[in-house]
Design a protein around this motif. Sequence first.
Motif, PDB file in Angstrom:
ATOM      1  N   ASP A   1       0.858  -1.195   0.000  1.00  0.00           N
ATOM      2  CA  ASP A   1       0.000   0.000   0.000  1.00  0.00           C
ATOM      3  C   ASP A   1       0.893   1.244   0.000  1.00  0.00           C
ATOM      4  O   ASP A   1       1.904   1.293   0.721  1.00  0.00           O
ATOM      5  CB  ASP A   1      -0.908   0.011   1.243  1.00  0.00           C
ATOM      6  CG  ASP A   1      -1.946  -1.105   1.175  1.00  0.00           C
ATOM      7  OD1 ASP A   1      -1.526  -2.265   1.007  1.00  0.00           O
ATOM      8  OD2 ASP A   1      -3.137  -0.818   1.290  1.00  0.00           O
TER       9      ASP A   1
ATOM     10  N   GLU B   1      -2.300  -8.131   2.587  1.00  0.00           N
ATOM     11  CA  GLU B   1      -2.829  -7.281   3.656  1.00  0.00           C
ATOM     12  C   GLU B   1      -1.721  -6.829   4.601  1.00  0.00           C
ATOM     13  O   GLU B   1      -0.851  -7.611   4.989  1.00  0.00           O
ATOM     14  CB  GLU B   1      -3.889  -8.075   4.431  1.00  0.00           C
ATOM     15  CG  GLU B   1      -4.551  -7.312   5.567  1.00  0.00           C
ATOM     16  CD  GLU B   1      -5.572  -8.186   6.276  1.00  0.00           C
ATOM     17  OE1 GLU B   1      -6.758  -8.078   5.936  1.00  0.00           O
ATOM     18  OE2 GLU B   1      -5.187  -8.991   7.159  1.00  0.00           O
TER      19      GLU B   1
ATOM     20  N   SER C   1      -4.135  -7.441  -0.523  1.00  0.00           N
ATOM     21  CA  SER C   1      -4.392  -6.002  -0.454  1.00  0.00           C
ATOM     22  C   SER C   1      -4.884  -5.550  -1.823  1.00  0.00           C
ATOM     23  O   SER C   1      -4.708  -6.254  -2.821  1.00  0.00           O
ATOM     24  CB  SER C   1      -3.088  -5.276  -0.095  1.00  0.00           C
ATOM     25  OG  SER C   1      -3.080  -3.969  -0.602  1.00  0.00           O
TER      26      SER C   1
END
Length: 319
Positions: free
Chosen positions: A86, A118, A140
């Motif tokens: 991310d 994630e 993710s």
Amino acid sequence: MSSPVVKLNSGYEMPLVGFGLWKVNNDTCADQVYNAIKAGYRLFDGACDYGNEVEVGQGVARAIKDGLVTREDLFLVSKLWNSFHDGDKVEPIARKQLADLGIDYFDLYIVHFPVALEYVDPSVRYPPSWTNAQGKIQHSKATIQETWTAMESLVDKKLARSIGVSNFSAQLLMDLLRYARIRPATLQIEHHPYLTQKTLVDYAQQEGLTVTAYSSFGPLSFIELEVEKAQDTPRLFDHTVITSLATKYNRTPAQVLLRWATQRNIAVIPKSNDPTRLAQNLQVTDFDLEAGEIDSISALNQHLRFNDPLNYGLGITIF
């Protein structure tokens, strides 16, 4: 003796032969890094999921303190793990890794796999793994473009001199190159005579990326991990094509395998715990294989991949 260098598209020089830090035990890691520097190694290839970056940093610091090298003499590589893809997670984990290593910048920082998982806070579990805090593999929504944009900001902030990718296919590279403001300097892939990946190597090199091979000795690294394919595959060190060339050139099978790669401008990152083999692995650019001999080694290709996320529970192959 030290390694010849290759000029990266970022303008920096990278040694053609380095020391791989995967599976280097924590209790011996600092000494191994120190001794490898003493033997002439300047490139060290690590990753946060190897779990030994603090010890790597200790070995580096000791070598600098003892005057063996300066920081500028070294080329230190690490990788962004899957659970930090991310955009807002890239810089914090990079800074943590730099702090663990005790350095101000990476010479090269690499996206480890094209798999976004994630986020798991490092205070909850570190080093990271393929599973989340509940022990499950959870993806993710981060795209490669989001991750790469954050990687580029590391260069802007002088946290990384060069950035690259690992375990990317040609198709993913094509996509990345369409939007990359800073082109990847390197592509690191599994590469050995059982998995030559010729079209991928050719494409990456044509696009100006330097290719780095890991697992240059084929199944050897994966036998102890109980990867089934590795158990059933003949060792490259015992293959007659390799052993006959080793005899001809008065070299070890490992040196022949590493020269097969380096002679085609592919960087290598072997590791060894043995001081003699450590020195031998660095001496792989002072003899040349004949073109036909390179072809005979390449002809061993079986498209045999040992480092596949399928082995780690991902459920699908990414290659």
